[in-house]
Design a protein around this motif. Structure first.
Motif: not given
Ligand code: GLA
Length: 391
Positions: A195-201
Motif C-alpha cells: 500500500r505505502s510502497l515502503e520496504f525493509l531489507q
C-alpha cells in the motif's frame, strides 16, 4: 570467473554486435524473483517478502536515427519492428507487448523517446513463476531511460512497469514482481508494504540455501483464474465493509474480524479472504523469525502458506503439492511452498546448506517418477535489482 549476471551481460553484448553490426551503448540486466512468502497479497494492499535471483533478462541497445524500435529476442530467434508513433498492443501474448507497453507509458508521461536497436536475452525460464515478464519490463524501462537520458524516480518506474503489464499486456498483476526486480538487494529479501510502497531489507541468515524446483507445469489457466481471485477478494471487501466500516482492502481486515463475519460471506469468498488475511500475518511473522535467526519457525510458516494456497485459495496443483511433499519428507529441509501466481510453475525450498545436494538429487529422482515430468532444479543466490551498464 564472471558472475552469472556479468556473463549474461557480456554474452548479450556479443549477440547484439552479431545482430546489429554495431556496439551497444548500454547493457541492462534485470533479475527474476522468488517470493519467499506473501502470495496473492500484493493486490490486496498487503505484505510480501520476495528476493531477486541470479537469473535475469538482459537488453543490449543503441539509439537509431529514426523513430523505430527494432527488437530481437535471442531466445525466440524472433525480430520485430515497432514504430514509436504507433504503439498499440499486438495480439494477446506477443512478447513485444511488454517492451511496447513500457515505451507507451513513458511517452504518456511526456518523455521523448528516440528509436532504438534492442537485443533481449534471458536466463529466466518463462512460465515458471519466476517473473520473466517483470524482468523484461524493468529491463526495457531502464534501457529507454538510459538511452534517452531521462531521470525518473524509482517508484515511478516500478509503477509504470506494472501499468504496462495491467493495461497493455492485459494481466492484472500486483506490484511485487516489478518492485523486487528493480530494488532487490544481494543476500536479502525485501518486505514490501504494497500500500505505502515502503520496504525493509531482511537479511537471509547464513547456513541456508534457497532451492527452486520448477515443476515444468505451465500456467495455462493462470491469467483468467488470477483475475477471478482478484474479483473474489474485492467481492469479500464489499460485503465485509458493511460490517467493518472504513476497510478499503483485505489488508485492513484482521483474522479475528474475518472470523466474526464468516456467516455474511459466501463460503468460497470466505476461504479466499481467509488465505489473504492469514498470509499477511505470516509475512509479518516471517520477518520476525528471520531476524531472530529462527529458521525452523520460518520454515513452518512456509508450509502453512502452501497449505493455505492449496486449500483456501486453490491456486496449487498436483505437481506443486508433490514437490512440497518430497521436501517435507527430506532431512535438512526447513520449509517449502509454491511461489508466484500458482497453477504450475515453481516451488521454493529453504534448506540447510549441508542438505542441499541430497535434496536436489532426491527431487531429480523422485519427482519424474511420480509426475512423469522433468523438473528444473536451481540452487539460487539472492542478487541486487536491475543493473545498468553504459558502454
Ligand atoms: C504474480 C503477480 C504478482 C503477485 C503474484 C502472486 O506473480 O505478478 O503481482 O500477485 O502472482 O502473489
Amino acid at each position: 570467473m564472471d558472475s552469472p549476471r556479468a556473463a549474461l551481460a557480456r554474452q548479450t553484448a556479443e549477440y547484439f554486435r552479431g545482430q546489429f553490426k554495431t556496439e551497444p551503448h548500454v547493457v541492462v540486466t534485470a533479475p527474476g524473483r522468488v517470493n519467499l512468502i506473501g502470495e496473492h497479497t500484493d493486490y490486496n494492499d498487503g505484505f510480501v517478502l520476495p528476493a531477486a535471483i541470479d537469473r535475469a533478462t538482459a537488453i543490449a541497445a543503441s539509439p537509431r536515427s529514426d523513430r523505430n524500435l527494432v527488437i530481437h529476442a535471442q531466445n525466440l530467434k524472433s525480430t520485430m519492428m515497432l514504430s514509436l508513433a504507433d504503439l498499440t498492443p499486438r495480439r494477446t501474448g506477443a512478447w513485444s507487448n511488454y517492451v511496447a507497453g513500457v515505451a507507451h507509458f513513458l511517452r504518456r508521461r511526456g518523455d521523448n523517446l528516440a528509436g532504438a536497436n534492442m537485443l533481449i536475452n534471458s536466463t529466466v525460464p518463462r512460465g515458471s513463476g519466476l517473473s520473466s515478464s517483470a524482468a523484461l519490463e524493468v529491463a526495457a524501462a531502464c534501457t529507454f531511460i538510459s538511452l534517452n537520458g531521462l531521470t525518473i524516480p524509482d517508484l515511478d518506474v516500478i509503477v509504470l512497469c506494472q501499468q504496462a503489464e495491467n493495461e497493455f499486456v492485459g494481466v492484472q498483476c500486483g506490484i511485487m514482481d516489478q518492485f523486487i526486480s528493480y530494488l532487490g538487494k544481494k543476500n536479502h529479501a525485501l518486505r514490501i508494504d504494497c500500500r505505502s510502497l515502503e520496504f525493509l531489507q531482511v537479511p537471509i541468515p547464513a547456513g541456508v540455501r534457497l532451492l527452486i524446483c520448477d515443476t515444468a507445469v505451465r500456467r495455462s489457466l493462470a491469467s483468467s483464474e488470477y483475475n477471478r481471485r482478484r474479483e473474489e477478494c474485492d467481492a469479500g471487501v464489499s460485503v465485509l465493509s458493511r460490517h467493518l466500516p472504513g476497510i478499503l482492502k483485505l489488508r485492513d481486515v484482521s483474522p479475528g474480524d474475518l472470523a466474526r463475519c464468516e456467516s455474511f460471506l459466501d463460503q468460497t469468498v470466505y476461504r479466499r479472504c481467509r488465505h489473504v488475511v492469514t498470509e499477511n500475518a505470516r509475512v509479518e511473522d516471517s520477518v520476525r523469525t528471520l531476524r531472530a535467526g529462527d529458521l525452523s519457525a520460518f520454515g513452518q510458516l512456509m508450509y502453512e502458506s502452501h497449505r493455505s494456497l492449496r486449500v483456501d485459495y486453490e491456486v496449487s496443483c498436483r505437481e506443486l503439492d508433490m514437490v512440497v511433499d518430497i521436501c517435507m519428507e527430506s532431512d535438512g529441509v526447513l520449509g517449502a511452498r509454491m511461489t508466484g501466481a500458482g497453477f504450475g510453475g515453481s516451488v521454493v525450498c529453504c534448506v540447510r546448506e549441508e542438505a542441499v545436494e541430497v535434496l536436489a538429487a532426491r527431487l531429480a529422482r523422485d519427482y519424474p517418477a511420480i509426475s512423469g515430468r522433468q523438473p528444473g532444479i536451481h540452487v539460487c543466490s539472492l542478487e541486487d535489482g536491475v543493473a545498468v551498464e553504459p558502454r
